[in-house]
Design an enzyme around this catalytic site. Structure first.
Site, mmCIF file in Angstrom:
data_model
loop_
_atom_site.group_PDB
_atom_site.id
_atom_site.type_symbol
_atom_site.label_atom_id
_atom_site.label_comp_id
_atom_site.label_asym_id
_atom_site.label_seq_id
_atom_site.Cartn_x
_atom_site.Cartn_y
_atom_site.Cartn_z
ATOM 1 C CG HIS A 154 -5.487 -2.137 0.339
ATOM 2 N ND1 HIS A 154 -4.896 -1.823 -0.875
ATOM 3 C CD2 HIS A 154 -4.805 -1.425 1.272
ATOM 4 C CE1 HIS A 154 -3.918 -0.956 -0.684
ATOM 5 N NE2 HIS A 154 -3.840 -0.701 0.607
ATOM 6 C CG ASP B 282 -6.836 -3.130 -3.110
ATOM 7 O OD1 ASP B 282 -7.363 -2.184 -2.499
ATOM 8 O OD2 ASP B 282 -5.629 -3.414 -3.013
ATOM 9 C CB SER C 148 -0.934 -0.054 1.218
ATOM 10 O OG SER C 148 -1.807 1.033 1.268
#
Length: 398
Positions: free
Chosen positions: A369, A340, A170
């Site tokens: 995610h 995601d 991320s």
């Protein structure tokens, strides 16, 4: 606008609501990262790297696995960097068989886990008070410019290595893209870059985070102050109270997944207290406004200071400079998920052709995610990473 404010405020303070209920928790929900590592029978070390602008960043290390304690051979070094709102604890939030840091250590790697400024364990500075606005006056620009170089250079000095492997999830992927495309000396210190659920442009983001562009920055600062957003103090109350009670636990899961992609069957609900403790750990309001900017404009650029004159002061140009991802030449492997809501498939598709040296990209259709770090099936990604690490050493991919 009122319903948007209500939604964001709910996320910001709901930890205080859940504190009305009592329940038992997993012991790791109370632990610092080093204690979690020890809890599972691994050796843990802690260090601090100091950035050029004075932030003190904790580094957690697992120097070896359970089966290679007495090995004197130099080990290959891996740095794992967490995502937005997270801490280094995200890499050890599951039992060893499904936590990437433990898997890498048992495979013979020297594993380091970084902590970005403003996260739970990274609220120290050489001279700024963490309760001051000045301490929180940063966005992911400073993580790119200061945090990652300080972390990597400390690890290299401590281990005596000339290069390391990098794994970023991320925001950990975002700051890698920014740092390795703008700082070529730093990029030369990376053998291979692994990006999990990478974010850069966020034009197609979904879920609660997609509401950010509806907030004017001034109003956002009034509501949430100019300091910390999503304080771990509030959310960590979840780990001491109600997240194992069925009804409340389902509410915790819903809030948790509303920001990342809703695939509840991939989440071990019995460990939600641990995940919340280490995956909802706060950041600065300015960082969140930087993400608002990225969502609204759909580009990967430096923080917009709000006026041409201020941008000129900071950048010597009237608009924020772009991060040219194409300038990163490191061999790069990527994993993305079809469910995601932060690293949306359309944004990832926009990013892929900009990766100059992309050697691997795997899309898992049903991954959200957080599945890459704490999901029940995260070990599939860990296995892929181990294969590429082995291939890197035997076939000289770097």
């Amino acid at each position: 606008m009122s319903w948007l404010l209500s939604t964001m405020c709910l996320v910001h303070v709901c930890g205080n609501i859940f504190c009305l209920f009592e329940t038992t928790t997993n012991p790791e929900a109370y632990m610092k990262v080093s204690k979690i590592v020890n809890h599972w029978g691994y050796t843990s070390e802690e260090y601090e790297a100091v950035t050029e602008d004075g932030y003190i960043l904790p580094l957690n290390r697992i120097p070896h696995g359970k089966n290679n304690i007495n090995s004197t051979a130099p080990k290959k070094v891996v740095l794992c960097q967490h995502g937005l709102f997270s801490t280094a604890g995200v890499w050890v939030s599951n039992p060893p068989s499904n936590s990437l840091a433990f898997i890498l250590a048992d495979a013979g790697f020297d594993v380091w886990m970084g902590n970005s400024r403003g996260s739970t364990w990274a609220k120290k500075h050489l001279y700024l008070d963490p309760n001051s606005k000045e301490f929180w006056a940063f966005s992911f620009d400073e993580m790119i410019k200061y945090d990652l170089p300080a972390t990597i250079n400390f690890i290299l000095k401590k281990t005596g290595q000339k290069q390391i492997y990098y794994i970023g999830h991320s925001q950990g992927a975002l700051i890698a893209l920014g740092a390795f495309s703008t700082n070529q000396k730093l990029a030369e210190k990376i053998k291979l870059c692994f990006l999990l659920a990478p974010i850069a442009t966020l034009k197609h983001v979904e879920g609660i985070v997609s509401l950010l562009p509806y907030f004017y920055p001034t109003a956002f600062k009034v509501v949430f102050s100019e300091k910390e957003f999503l304080s771990a103090v509030a959310f960590s109350k979840l780990h001491g109270y109600s997240c194992n009670a069925k009804v409340i636990n389902d509410g915790c899961v819903a809030i948790f997944l509303s920001m990342t992609g809703y695939v509840p069957q991939h989440l071990n609900k019995s460990r939600v207290d641990v995940y919340i403790r280490h995956s909802l750990a706060g950041t600065s309001v300015q960082t969140l406004l930087h993400y608002r900017q990225a969502i609204k404009k759909g580009v990967f650029e430096a923080y917009d200071w709000g006026s041409q004159s201020l941008n000129m002061l900071h950048y010597n140009q009237t608009t924020p400079p772009l991060y040219n991802v194409e300038d990163m030449k490191i061999p790069t492997a990527m994993w993305s998920g079809g469910k995601d809501s932060l690293a949306d498939t359309k944004d990832v598709a926009h990013l892929v052709p900009k990766i100059s040296n992309l050697i691997y990209h795997k899309i898992t259709a049903d991954f959200s995610h957080l599945d890459f770090t704490v999901g029940k099936n995260a070990y599939y990604v860990s296995n892929d990473i181990l294969k590429l690490l082995d291939k890197s050493e035997t076939e000289n991919l770097h």
